[in-house]
Design a protein around this motif. Structure first.
Motif, PDB file in Angstrom:
ATOM      1  N   HIS A 273       0.842  -1.208   0.000  1.00 50.79           N
ATOM      2  CA  HIS A 273       0.000   0.000   0.000  1.00 50.79           C
ATOM      3  C   HIS A 273       0.875   1.256   0.000  1.00 50.79           C
ATOM      4  CE1 HIS A 273      -4.033  -1.581   0.176  1.00 50.79           C
ATOM      5  NE2 HIS A 273      -3.732  -2.386   1.200  1.00 50.79           N
ATOM      6  N   HIS A 274       1.972   1.231   0.779  1.00 51.60           N
ATOM      7  CA  HIS A 274       2.887   2.374   0.794  1.00 51.60           C
ATOM      8  C   HIS A 274       3.460   2.617  -0.600  1.00 51.60           C
ATOM      9  CE1 HIS A 274       6.209   5.010   1.760  1.00 51.60           C
ATOM     10  NE2 HIS A 274       7.096   4.086   1.411  1.00 51.60           N
ATOM     11  N   GLN A 275       3.839   1.555  -1.287  1.00 49.20           N
ATOM     12  CA  GLN A 275       4.389   1.705  -2.635  1.00 49.20           C
ATOM     13  C   GLN A 275       3.356   2.297  -3.589  1.00 49.20           C
ATOM     14  OE1 GLN A 275       5.558  -1.907  -4.800  1.00 49.20           O
ATOM     15  NE2 GLN A 275       7.496  -0.917  -5.294  1.00 49.20           N
ATOM     16  N   LEU A 276       2.077   1.980  -3.338  1.00 48.45           N
ATOM     17  CA  LEU A 276       0.994   2.512  -4.170  1.00 48.45           C
ATOM     18  C   LEU A 276       0.601   3.936  -3.772  1.00 48.45           C
ATOM     19  CD1 LEU A 276      -1.164  -0.733  -4.351  1.00 48.45           C
ATOM     20  CD2 LEU A 276      -0.136   0.439  -6.320  1.00 48.45           C
ATOM     21  N   GLY A 277       1.274   4.484  -2.754  1.00 52.40           N
ATOM     22  CA  GLY A 277       0.974   5.841  -2.309  1.00 52.40           C
ATOM     23  C   GLY A 277      -0.175   5.922  -1.331  1.00 52.40           C
ATOM     24  N   ARG A 278      -0.639   4.783  -0.836  1.00 45.80           N
ATOM     25  CA  ARG A 278      -1.749   4.756   0.132  1.00 45.80           C
ATOM     26  C   ARG A 278      -1.153   4.698   1.537  1.00 45.80           C
ATOM     27  NH1 ARG A 278      -4.388  -0.372  -3.049  1.00 45.80           N
ATOM     28  NH2 ARG A 278      -4.785   0.658  -5.072  1.00 45.80           N
ATOM     29  N   HIS A 279      -0.610   5.825   1.991  1.00 44.03           N
ATOM     30  CA  HIS A 279       0.167   5.821   3.222  1.00 44.03           C
ATOM     31  C   HIS A 279      -0.696   5.588   4.464  1.00 44.03           C
ATOM     32  CE1 HIS A 279       3.348   7.044   0.630  1.00 44.03           C
ATOM     33  NE2 HIS A 279       2.812   8.228   0.349  1.00 44.03           N
ATOM     34  N   ALA A 280      -1.913   6.110   4.471  1.00 42.91           N
ATOM     35  CA  ALA A 280      -2.782   5.917   5.641  1.00 42.91           C
ATOM     36  C   ALA A 280      -3.119   4.440   5.824  1.00 42.91           C
ATOM     37  CB  ALA A 280      -4.056   6.748   5.493  1.00 42.91           C
TER      38      ALA A 280
END
Length: 703
Positions: free
Chosen positions: A546-553
């Motif tokens: 998810h972090h790699q996809l920019g979904r940090h929350a």
């Protein structure tokens, strides 16, 4: 020496035939020499036109004749695999120095490896005595007597004796002159070690051509078509294994087909199963590559022939001594002896670190013989022994490489071959680097044969090596094969493990959507299996995706779930790993103070573990937070400390991260040239690992 005057003199002991053949005087047999004058035989085969390369060997042979080489050995053995050009080399050299041997040259093809045409020492002596003008009725009937007469005739004569294609010491020892004025050159597929030990011979091994000289040979024979297709010529040389015989066959095929392109022949050779069929000369099957190899194979004792077959059956490119012992089912001493037997006849090459390799074309021939001569159950048992040993050795290596990492239980059959005892992480990594291609090849071969248990077990055990070295192509190939096998065997924990691992590799290859699908499947399997630490692992990797996809929350929420599980279980290794992931996610979310606290907590835990590799990674994480805070000097110091540890522990991926971080921090500090140098190092390291992030770093360099 005045060779002309000696050639006109009567041979000592032969005058008037006073001593008759076979006459006994005291304890000695005396034999008269029939000819009154010494003939000058010239028996060399025709010279080889357009001889390629081997100048170093030609120079060494010529130096052998210089006056300064008075104490040089009188016998040279030119040894090498069939088809490597031994006869051509010696023939070409002998024609160059023929005038030095004023009393002539003798040549015998001993056909040492032919099943029906081997020339005995007695038959060879008889032929050479006839060439020296001894009539048939004057030739003695025993080998010892013939050898004595032969030596008498050559005494103080300057004669070159060329014994071609010898197979044993017994075949050639009676043919050695006793005079230091003569020289003997022997070609053989064997090193003829007995001649070296007892007769002071020197053995000169002959290897295949270099790439440069192999392509030069092809260009010379093929002509303009080679110039038009240089890439195809390179491929053709490679498919021929740089073996002169194979190269000549391929080149002559193109000469016989003037309308064919080089790439047409390359296409025919691409399929390994057809390659030996193609490398044959129509109408002259005896000189085909397969036929030449078959002569060497047919002369092997049973144990060596079996070893040759099984080494060819295994799909790896080389093999270490312990692995060979497992494959053959022999003890270390027996294995060493049988492999030495194969190397002595140049069917196997010994490399550094007691590793052995078949030439590419020999490997194909050995694999063919395994299919024909080795029963299917014996082949299967051999591969199973090898894969079991590799699994034990891999588990031992991974315990040194990542000692804190959790592992699903993998039950292995016992192995009779001792497993390596790795003294430290460096030794385990060195073994892994050598064996990784074989581990990958073994998994592919076992998968093709349907041995699913061996496949999933070894794939699971390899994860630690792959995680540290990050060879992404091998990572995906082995773990995808392992996943198929785990599903076939109904192994839920193995499926969970391999799905998680595949997702990590896909995330590193910048394919997060595919990785997310696999890690979500892994999470389901871990929950079904009831492995709590596995659930936490999958949560961490789902969060990282998810972090790699920019979904940090979303990433932060899942990392916190994993962190809570690790803390509840007292798993500090997992806690530090979750904190490292949280650090990156909080940086992505702009929460830098939180990220700094998390990164420092992770570094503290890694230091408690005294795990230098992970300490180096944690320092990189702390440095990345300082970089985001624009505290460039702190970032530089963290990255430099981390790099020192990662170099010391031989962790290439971590070194690439350190160099990239240093480049970013140095650039931020206005030290442009130093930054460029670090980015170049990072790009090279990422590139060597097949990591597509190398392209991003290179783009940064170019801009």
């Amino acid at each position: 020496m005045d060779s002309g005057s000696k050639s006109s003199n009567t041979i000592s002991g032969a005058t008037n035939n006073a001593v008759q053949i076979g006459e006994v005087r005291g304890d000695f047999h005396f034999h008269a020499v029939a000819p009154a004058t010494f003939p000058v035989p010239r028996q060399l085969p025709p010279d080889v036109p357009g001889f390629i390369n081997q100048e170093a060997h030609l120079s060494r042979l010529s130096a052998w004749l210089r006056p300064s080489a008075q104490r040089a050995p009188l016998v040279q053995v030119i040894a090498g695999v069939g088809g490597v050009g031994k006869t051509s080399l010696v023939t070409h050299w002998a024609h160059r120095v023929r005038d030095w041997f004023s009393d002539g040259d003798l040549f015998v093809d001993l056909h040492g490896y032919h099943p029906d045409r081997v020339v005995s020492a007695g038959a060879a002596l008889s032929a050479m005595l006839r060439a020296l003008n001894v009539s048939g009725d004057r030739i003695p009937t025993t080998v010892d007597a013939m050898s004595g007469l032969y030596r008498s005739l050559l005494h103080e004569r300057r004669v070159l004796v060329f014994l071609d294609n010898a197979s044993s010491v017994e075949q050639v020892r009676p043919l050695l002159p006793g005079s230091p004025s003569c020289r003997v050159v022997i070609t053989s597929r064997s090193q003829l070690g007995g001649l070296v030990v007892r007769n002071g011979a020197h053995c000169m091994p002959l290897d295949v051509l270099s790439h440069e000289h192999a392509t030069s040979l092809l260009r010379r024979v093929i002509g303009d078509r080679a110039v038009a297709e240089p890439g195809a010529v390179d491929q053709l040389a490679g498919y021929c294994g740089y073996l002169p015989l194979a190269l000549h066959i391929a080149a002559e095929q193109l000469v016989a087909r003037p309308g064919a392109r080089v790439s047409d022949l390359v296409a025919e050779l691409t399929d390994e199963r057809e390659r030996l069929d193609v490398l044959a000369t129509p109408g002259d099957e005896s000189s085909a590559v397969r036929a030449v190899f078959a002569l060497s194979y047919g002369a092997l004792p049973a144990a060596a022939a079996r070893a040759y077959r099984l080494l060819g059956f295994f799909a790896g490119q080389d093999i270490g001594l312990p692995a060979a012992a497992a494959l053959l089912g022999l003890g270390a001493g027996q294995t060493r002896r049988v492999l030495a037997e194969l190397t002595s006849v140049h069917l196997l090459t010994e490399k550094d670190n007691q590793r052995y390799q078949l030439h590419d074309l020999l490997r194909l021939h050995a694999a063919e013989r395994a299919e024909i001569d080795e029963p299917a159950d014996e082949r299967s048992a051999a591969l199973s022994r090898l894969m079991t040993w590799y699994a034990h050795a891999t588990r031992a290596a991974v315990r040194e490489i990542i000692p804190f990492f959790s592992q699903i239980p993998v039950e292995l059959a016992r192995t009779a071959t001792p497993v390596p005892d790795f003294p430290d992480r460096a030794a385990a990594l060195a073994w892994s680097d050598l064996e990784l291609p074989n581990l990958t090849a073994g998994i592919r071969q076992a998968a093709a044969l349907g041995d699913h248990e061996q496949v999933w077990r070894l794939a699971v055990l390899m994860f630690g090596i792959l995680l540290v070295r990050r060879p992404h192509a091998d990572w995906l190939a082995t773990h995808e094969a392992g996943l198929v096998s785990a599903r076939a065997c109904g192994e839920i924990a193995a499926q969970a493990w391999l799905l998680t691992s595949v997702a990590i590799a896909e995330r590193e290859l910048r394919d997060p959507e595919r990785a997310l699908g696999h890690v979500e499947q892994a999470l389901e399997c871990w929950r079904a299996d009831g492995t709590r630490w596995g659930v936490a692992w999958a949560l961490r990797d789902t969060a990282a995706t998810h972090h790699q996809l920019g979904r940090h929350a979303e990433a932060i929420a899942m990392f916190e779930q994993a962190l809570a599980m690790h803390r509840a279980d007292g798993d500090t290794w997992g806690e530090a790993t979750a904190l490292a992931g949280l650090t990156k996610a909080h940086v992505g979310n702009g929460e830098l103070d939180t990220a700094l606290a998390e990164s420092r907590r992770a570094l503290h835990i890694r230091r408690e573990h005294e795990d230098s590799r992970n300490i180096g990674q944690a320092l990189n994480d702390v440095g990345r937070v300082h970089l985001a805070m624009r505290d460039f000097q702190e970032a530089i110091e963290c990255a430099e400390q981390g790099l020192d540890l990662l170099v010391a522990t031989d962790y290439w991926h971590g070194q690439a991260i350190s160099h990239e971080l240093l480049g970013d921090a140095l650039h931020g500090a206005g030290r442009r040239e130093e930054a460029l140098a670090r980015w170049r190092m990072a790009a090279d390291l990422y590139g060597s690992l097949g990591d597509p992030h190398a392209n991003e770093v290179r783009a940064r360099l170019s801009s």
